[in-house]
Every structure is written in C-alpha cells, then in structure tokens.
Design a protein around this motif. Structure first.
Motif, PDB file in Angstrom:
ATOM      1  N   LYS A   1       0.843  -1.201   0.000  1.00  0.00           N
ATOM      2  CA  LYS A   1       0.000   0.000   0.000  1.00  0.00           C
ATOM      3  C   LYS A   1       0.880   1.255   0.000  1.00  0.00           C
ATOM      4  O   LYS A   1       0.618   2.206  -0.737  1.00  0.00           O
TER       5      LYS A   1
ATOM      6  N   LYS B   1       2.340   1.771  -3.411  1.00  0.00           N
ATOM      7  CA  LYS B   1       1.319   2.293  -4.322  1.00  0.00           C
ATOM      8  C   LYS B   1       1.099   3.794  -4.090  1.00  0.00           C
ATOM      9  O   LYS B   1       1.003   4.580  -5.037  1.00  0.00           O
TER      10      LYS B   1
ATOM     11  N   THR C   1       4.160   5.813  -5.374  1.00  0.00           N
ATOM     12  CA  THR C   1       4.169   5.836  -6.841  1.00  0.00           C
ATOM     13  C   THR C   1       3.111   6.806  -7.359  1.00  0.00           C
ATOM     14  O   THR C   1       3.377   7.605  -8.261  1.00  0.00           O
ATOM     15  N   ALA C   2       1.934   6.766  -6.763  1.00  0.00           N
ATOM     16  CA  ALA C   2       0.856   7.675  -7.182  1.00  0.00           C
ATOM     17  C   ALA C   2       1.241   9.133  -6.921  1.00  0.00           C
ATOM     18  O   ALA C   2       0.946  10.013  -7.740  1.00  0.00           O
TER      19      ALA C   2
ATOM     20  N   GLU D   1       3.347  -3.757  -8.370  1.00  0.00           N
ATOM     21  CA  GLU D   1       3.527  -2.394  -7.858  1.00  0.00           C
ATOM     22  C   GLU D   1       4.980  -1.945  -7.960  1.00  0.00           C
ATOM     23  O   GLU D   1       5.258  -0.788  -8.250  1.00  0.00           O
TER      24      GLU D   1
ATOM     25  N   LYS E   1       5.603  -0.999 -11.530  1.00  0.00           N
ATOM     26  CA  LYS E   1       5.009   0.314 -11.797  1.00  0.00           C
ATOM     27  C   LYS E   1       5.847   1.433 -11.180  1.00  0.00           C
ATOM     28  O   LYS E   1       6.024   2.492 -11.787  1.00  0.00           O
TER      29      LYS E   1
END
Length: 120
Positions: free
Chosen positions: A9, A12, A15-16, A98, A101
């Motif tokens: 989490k 993620k 990265t966002a 993830e 990414k």
C-alpha cells in the motif's frame, strides 16, 4: 503478511504521489499556454495596458511554480528510490506489479527531469 500488505500500500501511495506531481507540472504547462494565448488576444484587441499587465502577472505566477514542482518531483523520486532500496530483500515487494510500476514511474520521472530541468 499484514506488514507486506502495508508495504504494498505504501509503495502504491508513493508511486501515485510521484505521478501526481508530474501531472501537476503538465497542468501548469497548459495554463502557461492558455495564459500566453490570453495575453496575445488582449494585445491583438488593443486592450487596456493595465489588463495586459495583470494577465502577464498571472503568467509570471504560473511560471514561478516550475522550480517548486521540479524540486518536489526530485524529492519524490529520491524518496521512492530509497524506500525501494530498503525493501530489496522483500520477496513480496520484489515480485509485485507495484514495484514494476514504481520503477517505471521513477524512470519516466528521471527522463522528464532531464528534459525539463537544465540543472539535472
């Protein structure tokens, strides 16, 4: 296992955040283009000098945001890279989509910085 889900989490989220900062830069670029068009239109219409000057001030405020965004982007890339380096021996992170990414986002951001930041 709960710790690993928490790590995924976090990955993620980081990265966002990196992608969001880059998107913000593009938003300011679009705003700069619109503002330049607005100024040119006012000049073509022989608008009041005060109106043109005000729009030029707005343009300058937009352009002044670039160094801030570039700084935050560099910071975000570094933070994500350090975080990933700290999880090198975590098999769940290593094999996750993830992580792929995140690495793609880092590469994209680094390429972006090279193209848009002469100091790099």
């Amino acid at each position: 296992m709960a710790e690993n889900n928490k790590d995924l989490k976090q990955l993620k989220i980081k990265t966002a955040a990196l992608k969001r900062i880059q998107k913000e830069f593009f938003g300011y670029q679009k705003e700069e283009l619109k503002q330049n068009e607005r100024i040119q239109k006012l000049k073509n219409q022989n608008a009041e000098e005060a109106d043109i000057k005000k729009q030029e001030e707005v343009l300058q405020e937009t352009v002044q945001m670039y160094p801030n965004i570039i700084g935050r982007l560099v910071e975000s890339v570094n933070e994500l890279q350090v975080w990933l380096d700290g999880k090198l021996n975590d098999p769940l992170i290593d094999t996750s989509e993830e992580k792929t990414k995140a690495l793609e986002a880092i590469t994209e951001a680094q390429d972006f910085l090279k193209a848009n930041n002469p100091a790099q």
